[in-house]
Design a protein around this motif. Structure first.
Motif, PDB file in Angstrom:
ATOM      1  N   SER A  78       2.291   5.866  -7.356  1.00 56.42           N
ATOM      2  CA  SER A  78       1.217   6.561  -8.063  1.00 56.42           C
ATOM      3  C   SER A  78       1.386   8.072  -8.005  1.00 56.42           C
ATOM      4  O   SER A  78       1.016   8.776  -8.943  1.00 56.42           O
ATOM      5  CB  SER A  78      -0.149   6.155  -7.515  1.00 56.42           C
ATOM      6  OG  SER A  78      -0.319   6.618  -6.193  1.00 56.42           O
ATOM      7  N   MET A  79       1.963   8.577  -6.928  1.00 61.02           N
ATOM      8  CA  MET A  79       2.193  10.020  -6.823  1.00 61.02           C
ATOM      9  C   MET A  79       3.307  10.481  -7.772  1.00 61.02           C
ATOM     10  O   MET A  79       3.252  11.570  -8.309  1.00 61.02           O
ATOM     11  CB  MET A  79       2.542  10.412  -5.386  1.00 61.02           C
ATOM     12  CG  MET A  79       1.349  10.344  -4.439  1.00 61.02           C
ATOM     13  SD  MET A  79       1.669  11.030  -2.805  1.00 61.02           S
ATOM     14  CE  MET A  79       2.915   9.955  -2.166  1.00 61.02           C
ATOM     15  N   GLY A  80       4.302   9.645  -7.985  1.00 59.54           N
ATOM     16  CA  GLY A  80       5.428  10.059  -8.809  1.00 59.54           C
ATOM     17  C   GLY A  80       5.591   9.245 -10.074  1.00 59.54           C
ATOM     18  O   GLY A  80       6.694   9.155 -10.608  1.00 59.54           O
ATOM     19  N   TYR A  81       4.526   8.660 -10.577  1.00 60.64           N
ATOM     20  CA  TYR A  81       4.618   7.753 -11.719  1.00 60.64           C
ATOM     21  C   TYR A  81       5.214   8.434 -12.956  1.00 60.64           C
ATOM     22  O   TYR A  81       6.084   7.870 -13.613  1.00 60.64           O
ATOM     23  CB  TYR A  81       3.251   7.160 -12.055  1.00 60.64           C
ATOM     24  CG  TYR A  81       3.298   6.243 -13.248  1.00 60.64           C
ATOM     25  CD1 TYR A  81       3.880   4.979 -13.137  1.00 60.64           C
ATOM     26  CD2 TYR A  81       2.815   6.628 -14.491  1.00 60.64           C
ATOM     27  CE1 TYR A  81       3.953   4.138 -14.217  1.00 60.64           C
ATOM     28  CE2 TYR A  81       2.887   5.791 -15.585  1.00 60.64           C
ATOM     29  CZ  TYR A  81       3.455   4.545 -15.443  1.00 60.64           C
ATOM     30  OH  TYR A  81       3.542   3.717 -16.518  1.00 60.64           O
ATOM     31  N   GLN A  82       4.738   9.594 -13.285  1.00 54.12           N
ATOM     32  CA  GLN A  82       5.215  10.274 -14.488  1.00 54.12           C
ATOM     33  C   GLN A  82       6.720  10.536 -14.422  1.00 54.12           C
ATOM     34  O   GLN A  82       7.402  10.481 -15.434  1.00 54.12           O
ATOM     35  CB  GLN A  82       4.455  11.587 -14.701  1.00 54.12           C
ATOM     36  CG  GLN A  82       3.005  11.387 -15.080  1.00 54.12           C
ATOM     37  CD  GLN A  82       2.839  10.585 -16.355  1.00 54.12           C
ATOM     38  OE1 GLN A  82       3.635  10.688 -17.281  1.00 54.12           O
ATOM     39  NE2 GLN A  82       1.808   9.747 -16.391  1.00 54.12           N
ATOM     40  N   ALA A  83       7.216  10.795 -13.236  1.00 53.93           N
ATOM     41  CA  ALA A  83       8.631  11.107 -13.093  1.00 53.93           C
ATOM     42  C   ALA A  83       9.519   9.876 -13.281  1.00 53.93           C
ATOM     43  O   ALA A  83      10.664   9.998 -13.717  1.00 53.93           O
ATOM     44  CB  ALA A  83       8.897  11.717 -11.722  1.00 53.93           C
ATOM     45  N   VAL A  84       9.002   8.684 -12.974  1.00 56.35           N
ATOM     46  CA  VAL A  84       9.838   7.481 -13.029  1.00 56.35           C
ATOM     47  C   VAL A  84       9.474   6.534 -14.170  1.00 56.35           C
ATOM     48  O   VAL A  84      10.185   5.561 -14.405  1.00 56.35           O
ATOM     49  CB  VAL A  84       9.778   6.697 -11.691  1.00 56.35           C
ATOM     50  CG1 VAL A  84      10.314   7.520 -10.563  1.00 56.35           C
ATOM     51  CG2 VAL A  84       8.386   6.205 -11.403  1.00 56.35           C
ATOM     52  N   ALA A  85       8.402   6.805 -14.892  1.00 58.34           N
ATOM     53  CA  ALA A  85       7.921   5.871 -15.922  1.00 58.34           C
ATOM     54  C   ALA A  85       8.974   5.602 -16.999  1.00 58.34           C
ATOM     55  O   ALA A  85       9.110   4.474 -17.475  1.00 58.34           O
ATOM     56  CB  ALA A  85       6.637   6.387 -16.552  1.00 58.34           C
ATOM     57  N   LEU A  99       0.829  -1.211   0.000  1.00 58.12           N
ATOM     58  CA  LEU A  99       0.000   0.000   0.000  1.00 58.12           C
ATOM     59  C   LEU A  99       0.860   1.256   0.000  1.00 58.12           C
ATOM     60  O   LEU A  99       0.592   2.208  -0.744  1.00 58.12           O
ATOM     61  CB  LEU A  99      -0.948   0.011   1.192  1.00 58.12           C
ATOM     62  CG  LEU A  99      -2.142  -0.938   1.110  1.00 58.12           C
ATOM     63  CD1 LEU A  99      -2.938  -0.905   2.406  1.00 58.12           C
ATOM     64  CD2 LEU A  99      -3.034  -0.590  -0.061  1.00 58.12           C
ATOM     65  N   LEU A 100       1.898   1.264   0.816  1.00 53.28           N
ATOM     66  CA  LEU A 100       2.797   2.424   0.853  1.00 53.28           C
ATOM     67  C   LEU A 100       3.541   2.598  -0.468  1.00 53.28           C
ATOM     68  O   LEU A 100       3.632   3.706  -1.003  1.00 53.28           O
ATOM     69  CB  LEU A 100       3.790   2.292   2.004  1.00 53.28           C
ATOM     70  CG  LEU A 100       3.226   2.419   3.418  1.00 53.28           C
ATOM     71  CD1 LEU A 100       4.307   2.144   4.451  1.00 53.28           C
ATOM     72  CD2 LEU A 100       2.628   3.801   3.624  1.00 53.28           C
ATOM     73  N   ILE A 101       4.058   1.496  -0.991  1.00 58.95           N
ATOM     74  CA  ILE A 101       4.819   1.563  -2.241  1.00 58.95           C
ATOM     75  C   ILE A 101       3.927   2.021  -3.391  1.00 58.95           C
ATOM     76  O   ILE A 101       4.307   2.904  -4.173  1.00 58.95           O
ATOM     77  CB  ILE A 101       5.485   0.202  -2.551  1.00 58.95           C
ATOM     78  CG1 ILE A 101       6.587  -0.078  -1.529  1.00 58.95           C
ATOM     79  CG2 ILE A 101       6.033   0.167  -3.976  1.00 58.95           C
ATOM     80  CD1 ILE A 101       7.116  -1.499  -1.555  1.00 58.95           C
ATOM     81  N   LEU A 102       2.734   1.446  -3.492  1.00 61.41           N
ATOM     82  CA  LEU A 102       1.827   1.849  -4.567  1.00 61.41           C
ATOM     83  C   LEU A 102       1.397   3.301  -4.428  1.00 61.41           C
ATOM     84  O   LEU A 102       1.243   4.009  -5.431  1.00 61.41           O
ATOM     85  CB  LEU A 102       0.604   0.936  -4.604  1.00 61.41           C
ATOM     86  CG  LEU A 102       0.842  -0.461  -5.157  1.00 61.41           C
ATOM     87  CD1 LEU A 102      -0.388  -1.326  -4.996  1.00 61.41           C
ATOM     88  CD2 LEU A 102       1.252  -0.391  -6.619  1.00 61.41           C
ATOM     89  N   SER A 103       1.200   3.751  -3.208  1.00 57.26           N
ATOM     90  CA  SER A 103       0.839   5.157  -2.999  1.00 57.26           C
ATOM     91  C   SER A 103       1.956   6.077  -3.471  1.00 57.26           C
ATOM     92  O   SER A 103       1.707   7.064  -4.165  1.00 57.26           O
ATOM     93  CB  SER A 103       0.551   5.421  -1.518  1.00 57.26           C
ATOM     94  OG  SER A 103      -0.556   4.664  -1.097  1.00 57.26           O
ATOM     95  N   LEU A 104       3.191   5.748  -3.107  1.00 54.28           N
ATOM     96  CA  LEU A 104       4.326   6.563  -3.531  1.00 54.28           C
ATOM     97  C   LEU A 104       4.540   6.515  -5.044  1.00 54.28           C
ATOM     98  O   LEU A 104       4.794   7.540  -5.678  1.00 54.28           O
ATOM     99  CB  LEU A 104       5.601   6.121  -2.806  1.00 54.28           C
ATOM    100  CG  LEU A 104       5.635   6.373  -1.302  1.00 54.28           C
ATOM    101  CD1 LEU A 104       6.865   5.717  -0.677  1.00 54.28           C
ATOM    102  CD2 LEU A 104       5.601   7.864  -1.009  1.00 54.28           C
TER     103      LEU A 104
END
Length: 188
Positions: A100-107, A93-98
């Protein structure tokens, strides 16, 4: 009472640790659970773990969470099951939350893709190790039907594309018939 609280805290943190550091799905947690529950703390036997893994796989939901509930229940009853489940779902849950918040930056990050590719290789090795251990356990049972069922259900699913429910039902029926034929009622 203090002993129960300590045990539940241990269950929470060990399942949180296992969940945080295993990647690739439910089967990958089995070697970790074996290490901490069977080998180090001797809370139950390897045969018990294999039975719990089979139940966790056949129950609805994520195998890792189901297995954490079963191991928690075995160690500390209902409270242990609840604590273990919570511990196993907190890291994802913590990992997915983090993420999802920064997905565009790391995709598009090549380094991250390389790290995840390396993790896939490690997961594959853990699954192969688990399969080898499961085969050894099957062969130790000295019931010819078990390895035949394992190979037959694999071939039925992979090559013939038979429905899994049919294969499970047929396997269960054959094991029940075999157990009924034995006087002691031993399973399969």
């Amino acid at each position: 009472m203090i002993h129960q609280v300590r045990r539940c805290l241990w269950l929470f943190f060990i399942h949180m640790f296992i969940s945080a550091f295993t990647f690739g799905g439910g089967y990958v947690v089995i070697p970790m659970i074996r290490k901490y529950f069977v080998e180090r703390n001797k809370l139950f036997q390897e045969g018990d773990l294999l039975e719990m893994a089979a139940i966790a796989q056949s129950a609805p939901g994520a195998i890792a969470v189901n297995l954490s509930a079963l191991t928690g229940y075995r160690v500390a009853g209902r409270t242990g099951a609840m604590v273990s489940c919570v511990g196993s779902v907190v890291p994802p849950l913590l990992i997915l939350s983090l993420v999802s918040m920064g997905y565009q930056a790391v995709a598009g990050n090549r380094i991250l893709r390389g790290i995840l590719g390396g993790m896939e290789t490690g997961v594959a090795a853990l699954i192969v190790d688990l399969l080898i251990d499961m085969w050894r356990a099957l062969l130790r049972e000295k019931y010819l039907l078990l390895p035949i069922l394992a190979v037959g259900t694999f071939l039925g699913s992979y090559i013939l594309h038979l429905p899994v429910l049919l294969l499970l039902g047929l396997s269960g029926f054959l094991c029940a018939a075999k157990a009924r034929g034995r006087r002691g009622g031993e399973v399969c």
